[in-house]
Design an enzyme around this catalytic site. Structure first.
Site, PDB file in Angstrom:
ATOM      1  N   ARG A 138       0.892  -1.197  -0.157  1.00  0.00           N
ATOM      2  CA  ARG A 138       0.506   0.209  -0.056  1.00  0.00           C
ATOM      3  C   ARG A 138       0.780   1.306  -0.011  1.00  0.00           C
ATOM      4  O   ARG A 138       0.319   2.594   0.287  1.00  0.00           O
ATOM      5  CB  ARG A 138      -1.126   0.172   1.146  1.00  0.00           C
ATOM      6  CG  ARG A 138      -1.753  -0.322   1.307  1.00  0.00           C
ATOM      7  CD  ARG A 138      -3.411  -0.954   2.374  1.00  0.00           C
ATOM      8  NE  ARG A 138      -2.253  -0.172   3.426  1.00  0.00           N
ATOM      9  CZ  ARG A 138      -3.922   0.023   4.216  1.00  0.00           C
ATOM     10  NH1 ARG A 138      -4.962  -0.239   3.567  1.00  0.00           N
ATOM     11  NH2 ARG A 138      -3.866   0.843   5.428  1.00  0.00           N
ATOM     12  N   ASP A 139       2.363   1.064  -0.056  1.00  0.00           N
ATOM     13  CA  ASP A 139       2.592   2.419   0.112  1.00  0.00           C
ATOM     14  C   ASP A 139       3.904   2.317  -1.245  1.00  0.00           C
ATOM     15  O   ASP A 139       5.327   2.500  -0.853  1.00  0.00           O
ATOM     16  CB  ASP A 139       3.088   2.617   1.415  1.00  0.00           C
ATOM     17  CG  ASP A 139       3.813   4.547   0.949  1.00  0.00           C
ATOM     18  OD1 ASP A 139       3.923   4.950   0.456  1.00  0.00           O
ATOM     19  OD2 ASP A 139       4.461   4.805   1.982  1.00  0.00           O
ATOM     20  N   MET A 140       3.693   1.381  -1.934  1.00  0.00           N
ATOM     21  CA  MET A 140       5.678   0.539  -2.847  1.00  0.00           C
ATOM     22  C   MET A 140       5.308   2.358  -3.382  1.00  0.00           C
ATOM     23  O   MET A 140       4.892   2.734  -4.643  1.00  0.00           O
ATOM     24  CB  MET A 140       5.150  -0.060  -3.651  1.00  0.00           C
ATOM     25  CG  MET A 140       5.596  -1.179  -4.595  1.00  0.00           C
ATOM     26  SD  MET A 140       6.982  -1.400  -3.519  1.00  0.00           S
ATOM     27  CE  MET A 140       8.124  -0.974  -3.134  1.00  0.00           C
TER      28      MET A 140
END
Length: 173
Positions: free
Chosen positions: A73-75
């Site tokens: 979710r925060d690539m």
């Protein structure tokens, strides 16, 4: 701590933590810092082979996470660290979520890499949001540039959710 249960070559290795101040998390030492910084400060040191290996390292790391029903979710390039051989490891598991039937939180991550489903707070998004972000990271590897450089977050949000904004392909030979 999700990181403590994960063991894969393309993920930052967790060794331990302190329970009293000052608080520390002990991980692998990654002397070349983040991919984001390396692309901006030393792009000439990344050969096409290095860039390809970094892309493969991140893809394998995401494949491993997704096989365990974990969504990062925060690539983004800030969450990819480079070791002394310029091999990549995914880090920062603070926003990970196990894929389940419960509604997912919207607006999680960083707008420049965020998938439309997350912008729109669609409660049923899945690991495909990481794949979208990975595509933006591939664009960074290709261009050594910041996605949507100089744009306001609100303009990025509107453009990405409307499907009218994607990083431009660089001119080819």
């Amino acid at each position: 701590l999700v990181l403590s249960s994960l063991d894969f070559p393309s993920l930052l290795k967790f060794y331990g933590y302190t329970e009293e101040p000052p608080f520390y998390i002990l991980t692998d030492y990654m002397p070349n810092g983040s991919l984001f910084d390396f692309l901006r400060k030393s792009p000439d040191k990344l050969t096409p082979t290095h860039r390809t290996l970094i892309a493969l390292d991140v893809a394998r790391g995401l494949e491993y996470l997704h096989s365990r029903n974990i969504i990062h979710r925060d690539m983004k390039s800030l969450n990819v660290l480079l070791d002394s051989n310029l091999r990549a490891k995914i880090c920062d598991f603070g926003m990970v979520r196990v894929k389940q039937n419960a509604p997912m939180t919207g607006l999680i991550g960083t707008p420049h890499w965020m998938a439309p489903e997350v912008f729109m707070s669609i409660p049923t998004y899945n690991e495909k949001v990481d794949v979208f972000s990975y595509g933006i990271l591939l664009w960074e590897l290709l261009t050594s540039d910041m996605p949507y450089n100089g744009m306001k977050q609100v303009d990025i949000t509107i453009g990405v959710t409307n499907g009218t904004l994607r990083p431009p392909f660089p001119p080819g030979p």
